[in-house]
Motif scaffolding. Sequence first.
Motif, PDB file in Angstrom:
ATOM      1  N   PHE A 195       0.836  -1.213   0.000  1.00 43.73           N
ATOM      2  CA  PHE A 195       0.000   0.000   0.000  1.00 43.73           C
ATOM      3  C   PHE A 195       0.867   1.258   0.000  1.00 43.73           C
ATOM      4  O   PHE A 195       0.603   2.213  -0.731  1.00 43.73           O
ATOM      5  CB  PHE A 195      -0.981  -0.009   1.183  1.00 43.73           C
ATOM      6  N   HIS A 254      -5.066  -1.731 -12.487  1.00 46.03           N
ATOM      7  CA  HIS A 254      -5.087  -2.471 -11.207  1.00 46.03           C
ATOM      8  C   HIS A 254      -4.215  -3.724 -11.316  1.00 46.03           C
ATOM      9  O   HIS A 254      -3.414  -4.031 -10.426  1.00 46.03           O
ATOM     10  CB  HIS A 254      -6.511  -2.944 -10.865  1.00 46.03           C
ATOM     11  N   PRO A 264     -11.672   0.905  -2.643  1.00 44.22           N
ATOM     12  CA  PRO A 264     -11.951  -0.513  -2.400  1.00 44.22           C
ATOM     13  C   PRO A 264     -12.954  -0.726  -1.275  1.00 44.22           C
ATOM     14  O   PRO A 264     -12.925  -0.022  -0.259  1.00 44.22           O
ATOM     15  CB  PRO A 264     -10.588  -1.082  -1.988  1.00 44.22           C
ATOM     16  N   GLY A 276     -13.834  -4.446  -1.008  1.00 40.92           N
ATOM     17  CA  GLY A 276     -13.516  -5.831  -0.699  1.00 40.92           C
ATOM     18  C   GLY A 276     -13.426  -6.695  -1.934  1.00 40.92           C
ATOM     19  O   GLY A 276     -13.078  -6.207  -3.017  1.00 40.92           O
ATOM     20  N   LEU A 286      -7.055  -6.952   6.018  1.00 38.06           N
ATOM     21  CA  LEU A 286      -7.342  -5.884   5.052  1.00 38.06           C
ATOM     22  C   LEU A 286      -8.202  -4.768   5.642  1.00 38.06           C
ATOM     23  O   LEU A 286      -8.443  -3.753   4.975  1.00 38.06           O
ATOM     24  CB  LEU A 286      -7.990  -6.485   3.796  1.00 38.06           C
ATOM     25  N   TYR A 317      -7.154  -1.076   5.500  1.00 38.23           N
ATOM     26  CA  TYR A 317      -7.272  -0.415   4.198  1.00 38.23           C
ATOM     27  C   TYR A 317      -8.742  -0.194   3.838  1.00 38.23           C
ATOM     28  O   TYR A 317      -9.070   0.099   2.698  1.00 38.23           O
ATOM     29  CB  TYR A 317      -6.509  -1.234   3.145  1.00 38.23           C
ATOM     30  N   LEU A 319     -11.185  -2.247   3.589  1.00 35.67           N
ATOM     31  CA  LEU A 319     -11.891  -3.320   2.889  1.00 35.67           C
ATOM     32  C   LEU A 319     -12.737  -4.077   3.919  1.00 35.67           C
ATOM     33  O   LEU A 319     -12.236  -4.427   4.994  1.00 35.67           O
ATOM     34  CB  LEU A 319     -10.921  -4.285   2.207  1.00 35.67           C
ATOM     35  N   PHE A 331     -12.820  -8.081  -7.695  1.00 39.38           N
ATOM     36  CA  PHE A 331     -12.501  -6.904  -6.878  1.00 39.38           C
ATOM     37  C   PHE A 331     -13.761  -6.045  -6.764  1.00 39.38           C
ATOM     38  O   PHE A 331     -14.418  -5.756  -7.765  1.00 39.38           O
ATOM     39  CB  PHE A 331     -11.362  -6.113  -7.529  1.00 39.38           C
ATOM     40  N   SER A 391      -4.788  -3.354  -3.188  1.00 36.59           N
ATOM     41  CA  SER A 391      -5.722  -4.400  -2.738  1.00 36.59           C
ATOM     42  C   SER A 391      -5.583  -5.643  -3.603  1.00 36.59           C
ATOM     43  O   SER A 391      -5.573  -6.778  -3.098  1.00 36.59           O
ATOM     44  CB  SER A 391      -7.170  -3.891  -2.803  1.00 36.59           C
TER      45      SER A 391
END
Lengths: 454, 454
Positions: free
Chosen positions: A30, A295, A356, A358, A378, A381, A383, A410, A442
């Motif tokens: 990240f 991504h 994001p 999840g 996660l 972040y 998620l 995603f 992610s």
Amino acid sequence: MKYISLFVLLFSLSIVQAQQTDSVFIKSLFNSALTEGKAYEDLRSLCKDVGARLSGSAEADMAIKWGMNKLMSYDFDTVYLQEIEIPHWERGSKEAAWVETSKGEIIKLDILALGGSVPTQGLVHHELVYFKDLEALKAAKKKEVEGKIVFINQAMDATQITTFNAYGMCWPMRGLGAIEAAKKGAHAVVIRSLGLPQDDHPHTGSMVYNEDVEKIPAAALSTNSANLLAERIQEEKLTLSLQLNCRTLPNRKSYNVIAELWGSEKKNEIITFGGHLDSWDVGEGAHDDGAGIVHSMEALRLLKAANYTPKHTLRCVFFMNEENGNMGGKTYADWTLERGDVQIAAIESDRGGFAPRGFSCAGTAEHVTWLKTLAPLLKPYELHKFEKGYGGVDINPLKDNYPSIALFGFVPDSQRYFDFHHTADDVFENVHKRELELGCASMAALIYLIDQQF
Amino acid sequence: MKYISLFVLLFSLSIVQAQQTDSVFIKSLFNSALTEGKAYEDLRSLCKDVGARLSGSAEADMAIKWGMNKLMSYDFDTVYLQEIEIPHWERGSKEAAWVETSKGEIIKLDILALGGSVPTQGLVHHELVYFKDLEALKAAKKKEVEGKIVFINQAMDATQITTFNAYGMCWPMRGLGAIEAAKKGAHAVVIRSLGLPQDDHPHTGSMVYNEDVEKIPAAALSTNSANLLAERIQEEKLTLSLQLNCRTLPNRKSYNVIAELWGSEKKNEIITFGGHLDSWDVGEGAHDDGAGIVHSMEALRLLKAANYTPKHTLRCVFFMNEENGNMGGKTYADWTLERGDVQIAAIESDRGGFAPRGFSCAGTAEHVTWLKTLAPLLKPYELHKFEKGYGGVDINPLKDNYPSIALFGFVPDSQRYFDFHHTADDVFENVHKRELELGCASMAALIYLIDQQF
């Protein structure tokens, strides 16, 4: 007992230690994405140096070269093309549509042919007949429809919190509207765009014909144009003038673009991840699916930049032709089986470049259970959605050839996606740098965790 | 045992039933906000019909009248003003700043005086001295700084996932930079804006003086201007030319604007919720804090429209002067105590109009525990952060007067907030309709749950 307790203690400690290692490594991914990321500039380049890139177009060929060059610049273990055959439809010159009222007033409409539509025979003029949704059209008598142009005005349901659910509910109107209208003798069909805002951007997208039913032209109206028609048609008879200039050309040769970091332990076992390189022919395909392309590419670059040695082979695929045929995904699934690859998992990013939320999982119950165990790792972040769900159009055919594969999708925030989807407004400027970067990290984190734990 | 089991069963059933009732009611709040909401139009009106509304300005007076009219239009049980005394600072005519290089090249800088700054004495010219952060300035020798203009270039930390954390880390540079620079004999201080993107928008904001230290002018440079200065000053001596025309006027009388739905069981027990009506004087105060104003007003309107009869009194407060003094929040806390109100909980929305993520809680451990129990009820709306944390500037003074009060802060996604915060770009067009509406319904849901369960 003493030895068992010691064993349990050591085992527990080793799990805690592994999670700490994972946690530190994921944080580094990240940090790198947010401070030294290439994703935003790569997306700018794809959107501005290439732009819209519909399957079969010159720009799609250009996008394939762009993808090769960009992936090669990152010095992965290999970059190559995988040949596929794709359909080739083109819009032709811009569509025109207007209604004429009984007083002779002319009202211009914002319209886009749906992908795959047949053209009108020049400029045609027919009475318009209104249906609130596809079910109402199906229930109509043939004499109400025959010789007219059908207008279906089903609005996306704003109360669906996940906007993809509202999209799914409206998809049959777009996908099947031409078949149902033609069955009742209509000359053409126009639908309300599958978009949530009230604006002037028509949303194009795929539709299908049935070989046993006459093929009639099909187009989408902007939500503002649809609202206007819906209001005026209550008051008076309306005649729609319509010209679509699209055509279907012979199939063409095209390519998926593929890069790999080779597995150090199980080179033959593949983790596939990607987005689709093609887009519709309006806008720049920024969220759909330029975001998924960067991504995926950035995820691989981040892992390489972190000097990560994967156990399995990490394969990043830029799929071609997701929008109107999915020949990239279908051909890939067969090709990878034929060459003897073992596909253990696949991840797709095709829901935009937003913050994001999840991942969804189309796999076994064990796969879904495993995905849910990632929540604590996660959570920092932001998620939080780890649920059974869809993987993605491109990776879905892998399921037929590898029944035990785990497919992951995603899941970014969906609130803004259908503001831009398939419109002229799906441009680079509508993608947010940090949100895009958080998506890249992610993806990289999930690839890493699968590689470590599968 | 039989009777006890029956009791347990009935009690469990009653809990399940209550949760089902809550769940159905909360769904109706979200449906209403998303399909019949007034929030987006109300925010448009506040931003476009009133605009920027700094405490003490004519526009702030206009905003008070706007708030009264708007709240009265929704026919709550009462709408009234609460008098407060506020500071009055104004920017004056637009600031000017440029640097002159040794070659005589002139480079114009994007700059905004910080709120509360003293003016320069006309146009002044001084050598610039660079510090990477406030700590570096504190560590500097007086002779390095004396007679110069200090430039502090601390960038917000992009690796902080919650952008408010990065903001908090930079706040001392903005808030205290003038004091530290003046202690070492500087003529003025310019800081890097507290914003994440690289762009041309300076971010204003509050700063403080120390009565024992000379007051020197203070201003913020856009991140692009700061980057440019940081680069050029490595190469050569730079002279900054600066003119700030701001001034502080005598305190003025102003008002908080308040609306209530009266409690049916405990009228004397209050649930306070609100945002702040004032904004900085650039942009339109759309996210900061027009969003909080309409979140709060719409939450009360949604509850009333649902024919909800509150047990406690629901009090929506449009606080004045959050940005530069917090006299609205401080005065409210004393006023409500003096009149004998019992304040059981307060909620503030002052983090923008983005997609909801959850709520933070500044209260007892029991309050935080209770907040966490809401996760299943609010999960369908993608709220997932239920954590100990800050309530808000306006409601924070209530804590002193009501030690057992539960303070809650609405937590939207933070990725984009510091693109707009305190800039000319904080305008209505940068607020998303659905995201705003989801915030309104989230606020309404929390108010309802507090009212039911406290």
